[in-house]
Write a protein that holds these residues in place. Structure first.
Motif, mmCIF file in Angstrom:
data_model
loop_
_atom_site.group_PDB
_atom_site.id
_atom_site.type_symbol
_atom_site.label_atom_id
_atom_site.label_comp_id
_atom_site.label_asym_id
_atom_site.label_seq_id
_atom_site.Cartn_x
_atom_site.Cartn_y
_atom_site.Cartn_z
ATOM 1 N N SER A 55 0.880 -1.169 0.000
ATOM 2 C CA SER A 55 0.000 0.000 0.000
ATOM 3 C C SER A 55 0.916 1.217 0.000
ATOM 4 C CB SER A 55 -0.892 0.003 1.242
ATOM 5 O OG SER A 55 -0.107 0.203 2.406
ATOM 6 N N PRO A 56 0.393 2.403 -0.273
ATOM 7 C CA PRO A 56 1.269 3.586 -0.233
ATOM 8 C C PRO A 56 2.020 3.734 1.087
ATOM 9 C CG PRO A 56 -0.789 4.136 -1.312
ATOM 10 C CD PRO A 56 -0.946 2.732 -0.799
ATOM 11 N N ALA A 57 1.375 3.365 2.190
ATOM 12 C CA ALA A 57 2.017 3.495 3.504
ATOM 13 C C ALA A 57 3.189 2.544 3.684
ATOM 14 C CB ALA A 57 0.986 3.255 4.604
ATOM 15 N N SER A 58 3.287 1.527 2.831
ATOM 16 C CA SER A 58 4.378 0.558 2.953
ATOM 17 C C SER A 58 5.735 1.195 2.662
ATOM 18 C CB SER A 58 4.155 -0.612 1.991
ATOM 19 O OG SER A 58 2.926 -1.256 2.241
ATOM 20 N N PHE A 59 5.732 2.287 1.912
ATOM 21 C CA PHE A 59 6.983 2.932 1.525
ATOM 22 C C PHE A 59 7.439 3.897 2.614
ATOM 23 C CE2 PHE A 59 5.090 1.428 -2.331
ATOM 24 C CZ PHE A 59 6.156 1.039 -3.127
ATOM 25 N N TYR A 60 8.735 3.909 2.840
ATOM 26 C CA TYR A 60 9.308 4.765 3.888
ATOM 27 C C TYR A 60 9.424 6.212 3.423
ATOM 28 C CZ TYR A 60 12.674 6.631 7.248
ATOM 29 O OH TYR A 60 13.294 7.406 8.194
ATOM 30 N N VAL A 61 9.863 6.400 2.186
ATOM 31 C CA VAL A 61 10.048 7.751 1.648
ATOM 32 C C VAL A 61 8.693 8.318 1.235
ATOM 33 C CG1 VAL A 61 11.184 9.133 -0.131
ATOM 34 C CG2 VAL A 61 12.358 7.149 0.849
ATOM 35 N N GLU A 62 8.393 9.516 1.692
ATOM 36 C CA GLU A 62 7.083 10.117 1.407
ATOM 37 C C GLU A 62 6.864 10.295 -0.092
ATOM 38 O OE1 GLU A 62 4.381 14.021 2.689
ATOM 39 O OE2 GLU A 62 6.425 13.759 3.459
ATOM 40 N N ALA A 63 7.917 10.649 -0.813
ATOM 41 C CA ALA A 63 7.789 10.803 -2.264
ATOM 42 C C ALA A 63 7.393 9.487 -2.916
ATOM 43 C CB ALA A 63 9.106 11.310 -2.852
ATOM 44 N N HIS A 64 7.939 8.405 -2.423
ATOM 45 C CA HIS A 64 7.604 7.086 -2.965
ATOM 46 C C HIS A 64 6.156 6.718 -2.652
ATOM 47 C CE1 HIS A 64 12.170 5.954 -2.824
ATOM 48 N NE2 HIS A 64 11.873 6.852 -3.750
ATOM 49 N N ARG A 92 -1.633 15.854 -12.079
ATOM 50 C CA ARG A 92 -3.065 16.059 -11.863
ATOM 51 C C ARG A 92 -3.392 16.126 -10.375
ATOM 52 N NH1 ARG A 92 -7.629 13.611 -10.668
ATOM 53 N NH2 ARG A 92 -6.549 11.668 -10.148
ATOM 54 N N GLN A 93 -2.699 15.311 -9.588
ATOM 55 C CA GLN A 93 -2.928 15.293 -8.145
ATOM 56 C C GLN A 93 -2.209 16.430 -7.424
ATOM 57 O OE1 GLN A 93 -1.913 11.384 -6.658
ATOM 58 N NE2 GLN A 93 -3.460 10.345 -7.905
ATOM 59 N N GLY A 94 -1.380 17.170 -8.165
ATOM 60 C CA GLY A 94 -0.679 18.302 -7.573
ATOM 61 C C GLY A 94 0.495 17.921 -6.705
ATOM 62 N N THR A 95 1.067 16.740 -6.939
ATOM 63 C CA THR A 95 2.173 16.278 -6.094
ATOM 64 C C THR A 95 3.462 16.039 -6.882
ATOM 65 O OG1 THR A 95 1.398 13.983 -6.357
ATOM 66 C CG2 THR A 95 0.633 15.193 -4.416
ATOM 67 N N LEU A 96 3.490 16.425 -8.146
ATOM 68 C CA LEU A 96 4.664 16.152 -8.974
ATOM 69 C C LEU A 96 5.910 16.844 -8.425
ATOM 70 C CD1 LEU A 96 5.892 14.838 -11.456
ATOM 71 C CD2 LEU A 96 5.199 16.842 -12.796
ATOM 72 N N ASP A 97 5.790 18.116 -8.081
ATOM 73 C CA ASP A 97 6.948 18.839 -7.548
ATOM 74 C C ASP A 97 7.370 18.286 -6.189
ATOM 75 O OD1 ASP A 97 7.028 20.476 -9.757
ATOM 76 O OD2 ASP A 97 5.777 22.042 -8.853
ATOM 77 N N GLU A 98 6.403 17.795 -5.423
ATOM 78 C CA GLU A 98 6.703 17.283 -4.082
ATOM 79 C C GLU A 98 7.545 16.009 -4.136
ATOM 80 O OE1 GLU A 98 3.055 16.783 -1.992
ATOM 81 O OE2 GLU A 98 2.367 18.829 -2.377
ATOM 82 N N VAL A 99 7.416 15.235 -5.208
ATOM 83 C CA VAL A 99 8.172 13.983 -5.308
ATOM 84 C C VAL A 99 9.522 14.177 -5.993
ATOM 85 C CG1 VAL A 99 6.022 12.680 -5.396
ATOM 86 C CG2 VAL A 99 7.195 13.254 -7.535
ATOM 87 N N GLY A 100 9.792 15.376 -6.453
ATOM 88 C CA GLY A 100 11.075 15.629 -7.097
ATOM 89 C C GLY A 100 10.978 15.923 -8.575
ATOM 90 N N GLY A 101 9.757 16.056 -9.081
ATOM 91 C CA GLY A 101 9.571 16.411 -10.474
ATOM 92 C C GLY A 101 9.643 15.230 -11.427
#
Length: 279
Positions: A55-64, A92-101
């Motif tokens: 699940s998304p929570a399984s990943f340690y890095v927030e960007a991941h 579309r979700q507005g998180t592209l820049d938050e993950v590093g582009g």
């Protein structure tokens, strides 16, 4: 030279306080997270191997976490998954820049050449997540345990619920190819055809009921409901007796209302046809 921390006694309460090593990092494997995300975007069917594990929570890095969430959203809406579609979904979700582009998303695919071991990698990531959750829960339990205002029964319920949630989240229902299911179904039909009663399950001993249900099946949960004193216990005990005596099946009975001796007396009453009030 730094000395190893030792447990010390709280002078006020007399309790032994176990120190927390602040130098330890939470269990994680960032490299595997990058490999799994990259493999999913490289191989169109790779997501199928991990969707029930991670699940998304399984990943340690927030960007991941955000990248995997975008991947899951694409998968659940039956859209293709690749570098471009994931990038567009993040935008579309507005998180592209938050993950590093877009550059970081594209860079993930360079971490892996094949998705051959993606399921193994996904399970390792999930193991790290479970370890982190256990650490978190242990910390919360410890904090509550030191709080004198917390009822111990409430604390036990809280601890059990938290651990149960982790266990439930880690249960994966394996997919089974339909050809195997068909073969098993045909086998059961053939076995039922060889029986004189033509039942595929365990007989209850009540002929009309068995004709409707074909016997109790292994996966069945049967609920017998009625108003008080309508014969529910007698009915269930009769079935248990029939299965054990007539059909040589092992039966276990758990009762929250009647003691073991009361149940035995009811069975004796049924078998001997003597009213239970006379025993």
């Amino acid at each position: 030279m730094a000395k190893s921390a030792k447990s010390k006694t709280d002078r006020a309460s007399g309790a032994t306080v176990l120190p927390i090593d602040l130098g330890k990092m939470p269990p994680q494997n960032i490299e595997l997270e990058e490999v799994v995300l990259g493999a999913i975007m490289l191989e169109k069917d790779a997501i199928v191997s991990v969707i029930d594990i991670l699940s998304p929570a399984s990943f340690y890095v927030e960007a991941h976490q955000k990248i995997y969430k975008a991947i899951v959203d694409l998968f659940t809406t039956d859209r293709p998954i690749d570098i471009l579609t994931v990038t567009e979904e993040l935008k579309r979700q507005g998180t592209l820049d938050e993950v590093g582009g877009a550059y970081y998303v594209a860079q993930l695919t360079s971490r892996v050449a094949t998705s051959a071991n993606i399921e193994i990698h996904a399970r390792l990531i999930q193991q790290k997540y479970i370890q982190r959750e256990l650490i978190r829960i242990s910390s919360e339990i410890q904090t509550k345990a030191y709080d004198e205002s917390v009822d111990v029964n409430d604390l036990l319920d809280f601890s059990e619920a938290q651990l149960f949630e982790i266990v439930q989240g880690n249960i994966k229902k394996e997919s089974v190819p339909i050809n195997l299911l068909i073969s098993e179904a045909i086998k059961q039909i053939e076995e039922a055809g060889k029986r004189e009663d033509h039942l595929s399950g365990v007989p209850s001993g009540f002929t009309k009921l068995d004709n409707m249900t074909l016997g109790w099946q292994n996966s069945d949960l049967i609920i017998v409901a009625a108003r008080p004193s309508m014969g529910k216990t007698a009915f269930v005990l009769s079935m248990a007796r029939n299965m054990a005596v007539e059909y040589k099946r092992s039966v276990a009975i758990f009762s929250l209302e009647m003691s073991s001796m009361q149940l035995v007396n009811r069975l004796i009453s049924i078998e001997s046809e003597i009213p239970s009030t006379a025993i």
